[in-house]
Write a protein that holds these residues in place. Structure first.
Motif, PDB file in Angstrom:
ATOM      1  N   HIS A  59       0.804  -1.228   0.000  1.00 41.08           N
ATOM      2  CA  HIS A  59       0.000   0.000   0.000  1.00 41.08           C
ATOM      3  C   HIS A  59       0.835   1.274   0.000  1.00 41.08           C
ATOM      4  O   HIS A  59       0.306   2.376  -0.128  1.00 41.08           O
ATOM      5  N   ASN A  60       2.162   1.149   0.144  1.00 43.15           N
ATOM      6  CA  ASN A  60       3.033   2.322   0.073  1.00 43.15           C
ATOM      7  C   ASN A  60       4.074   2.197  -1.035  1.00 43.15           C
ATOM      8  O   ASN A  60       5.134   2.807  -0.973  1.00 43.15           O
ATOM      9  N   LYS A  83       1.735   6.559   5.661  1.00 43.02           N
ATOM     10  CA  LYS A  83       1.518   7.752   4.822  1.00 43.02           C
ATOM     11  C   LYS A  83       1.707   9.045   5.611  1.00 43.02           C
ATOM     12  O   LYS A  83       2.095  10.065   5.046  1.00 43.02           O
ATOM     13  N   GLN A  84       1.464   9.000   6.910  1.00 44.48           N
ATOM     14  CA  GLN A  84       1.761  10.166   7.760  1.00 44.48           C
ATOM     15  C   GLN A  84       3.262  10.447   7.755  1.00 44.48           C
ATOM     16  O   GLN A  84       3.695  11.600   7.681  1.00 44.48           O
ATOM     17  N   PRO A 123      -1.292   1.431   6.840  1.00 44.96           N
ATOM     18  CA  PRO A 123      -1.039   2.331   5.706  1.00 44.96           C
ATOM     19  C   PRO A 123      -1.202   3.794   6.079  1.00 44.96           C
ATOM     20  O   PRO A 123      -0.463   4.650   5.576  1.00 44.96           O
ATOM     21  N   THR A 170       3.679  11.450  -0.851  1.00 47.19           N
ATOM     22  CA  THR A 170       2.398  10.780  -0.640  1.00 47.19           C
ATOM     23  C   THR A 170       2.598   9.364  -0.129  1.00 47.19           C
ATOM     24  O   THR A 170       1.896   8.912   0.784  1.00 47.19           O
ATOM     25  N   LEU A 171       3.575   8.650  -0.716  1.00 49.83           N
ATOM     26  CA  LEU A 171       3.872   7.273  -0.341  1.00 49.83           C
ATOM     27  C   LEU A 171       5.334   7.142   0.078  1.00 49.83           C
ATOM     28  O   LEU A 171       6.201   7.890  -0.392  1.00 49.83           O
ATOM     29  N   ALA A 223       5.305   9.561   5.370  1.00 53.87           N
ATOM     30  CA  ALA A 223       5.632  10.046   4.022  1.00 53.87           C
ATOM     31  C   ALA A 223       5.309  11.532   3.886  1.00 53.87           C
ATOM     32  O   ALA A 223       6.082  12.302   3.297  1.00 53.87           O
ATOM     33  N   ALA A 224       4.171  11.943   4.458  1.00 54.16           N
ATOM     34  CA  ALA A 224       3.756  13.345   4.374  1.00 54.16           C
ATOM     35  C   ALA A 224       4.769  14.263   5.051  1.00 54.16           C
ATOM     36  O   ALA A 224       4.999  15.399   4.597  1.00 54.16           O
TER      37      ALA A 224
END
Length: 411
Positions: free
Chosen positions: A57-58, A253-254, A249, A262-263, A256-257
């Motif tokens: 998912h990433n 994603k947090q 996920p 995004t990922l 990544a942000a």
């Protein structure tokens, strides 16, 4: 009515006697239910994740394989716009009018899942028409070997064979299944389960790449190195685990942000470590660290399969399982932390493996509850099955093999 050939069954299952009995039972039930001897046969395996826990998912990497447990179906076009599916062991029928797909309710089990797949197939430009199907499965439900994805890939095989002249690819199957789970089940599914069930054999997946480069076949099975895969169902947890699964996920994603992405696949470990101050969730950091190290382990595992290096492969699997336990933290649910069937069964298995000195174990699949995988030499399998059965019951222990034949029509 023509039954599957001995040659086809030998190719799929490595034997033809027991498998033929399954298809004969399938044909008998289909005939009684639909009052017809016109039918074709289909199969779709379950899957095992070898290395690559919670990375798809990433945009991560996974080494996965289809397994010898499968879902089989007898089906034939109905000549109408109605799809009717009966699953052995489940009450009632799934009946869907293709002219009324938009009114099928969401989150209503198999009914919603099938409606989602048919919707996705039509939206993807594929032909869909009515058919009747009777389905039977060996794939363990709610146990991390993808019973739902196996069922989805079976339905895709039926639609592909009857209505689309075999034009649908594995990635088409996978995206149809993913769409159904995302939009009709509210389940944040990736593509790994569906791809591994659809493709057959061992595959290397890289979700940072486009569809044409996403999947690579790998010439490997545990049998080639003299090992067996044993799946142990530790018992279903009592809590609703949807929030636990979704948190993985979400937290990745947090992280990544915080790096302006995004990922996680769009960045790297070095950048993550420079941005720790922008992440106020320690578990999110640990899960992101797991992602980057897990991708390296997939590369190591793939290299080991190419070199037929059993020791290196088992080391990568063991390290992956340890990371899932310590960094990813998906071996038990915080909602009911006193219930730790996965960690307990892993501990019991490690006691066995320490005595033999060979083999590894790890959480299998999504985690939090469900199953573990034990990979050990074939000569130790019977003793391990007897040992762990004392704790979980023999009916919950499943020695299995990699299967080369993916989802498709059985000749």
């Amino acid at each position: 009515m023509k039954m599957p050939s001995t040659a086809a069954l030998e190719k799929i299952y490595g034997e033809s006697q027991d498998s033929l009995k399954r298809y004969e039972s399938l044909a008998k039930n289909y005939k009684e239910l639909f009052q017809s001897e016109e039918m074709e046969f289909f199969t779709a395996p379950g899957r095992t994740e070898i290395v690559g826990n919670h990375t798809d998912h990433n945009g991560g990497k996974i080494l996965a394989a289809s397994i010898s447990m499968d879902t089989i179906g007898a089906a034939y076009p109905s000549g109408t716009d109605v799809v009717t599916i009966v699953s052995e062991g489940y009450k009632g029928k799934v009946i869907i009018d293709l002219n009324d797909l938009e009114n099928v309710p969401k989150n209503k089990g198999t009914l919603s899942l099938v409606a989602g797949m048919l919707t996705a197939a039509k939206q993807s430009g594929f032909q869909v028409a009515g058919f009747n199907a009777y389905v039977s499965t060996q794939v363990i439900a709610a146990a991390g070997v993808s019973s739902s994805a196996s069922f989805e890939m079976l339905i895709c095989s039926i639609v592909n064979y009857f209505f689309n002249e075999q034009r649908m690819r594995c990635i088409d199957y996978a995206r149809i299944g993913q769409y159904a789970e995302n939009h009709f089940w509210d389940k944040a599914s990736g593509l790994m389960d569906q791809m591994a069930c659809a493709a057959g054999g061992t595959i290397l997946l890289d979700f940072s790449k486009g569809d044409d480069e996403l999947c690579q076949q790998v010439d490997f099975s545990f049998s080639q190195i003299g090992y067996d895969l044993v799946i142990v169902n530790t018992g279903k947890g009592h809590a609703d685990l949807s929030e636990e699964y979704s948190s993985v996920p979400l937290e990745m994603k947090q992280a990544a942000a915080a790096m302006g992405k995004t990922l996680l696949c769009e960045s790297d470990m070095e950048t993550l470590l420079k941005n720790l101050s922008g992440i106020d969730n320690d578990r999110a950091i640990l899960r992101a660290m797991h992602f980057y190290e897990e991708n390296k382990r997939v590369d190591k595992a793939y290299a080991a399969t190419m070199a037929n290096d059993a020791a290196a492969l088992l080391r990568a699997i063991s390290e992956s399982g340890q990371s899932s336990w310590e960094w990813l933290q998906n071996c038990y649910s915080l909602q009911n932390f006193k219930e730790q069937k996965i960690t307990l069964t892993l501990a019991l298995t490690k006691l066995f493996l320490e005595k033999t000195g060979r083999g590894v174990c790890r959480v299998h699949g999504g985690g939090f509850a469900g199953v573990i995988a034990c990979i050990l030499p074939k000569e130790e399998t019977a003793d391990y099955v007897a040992y762990i059965s004392e704790f979980v019951g023999k009916e919950n222990v499943y020695p299995m093999n990699t299967r080369l034949f993916g989802a498709g029509h059985v000749e």
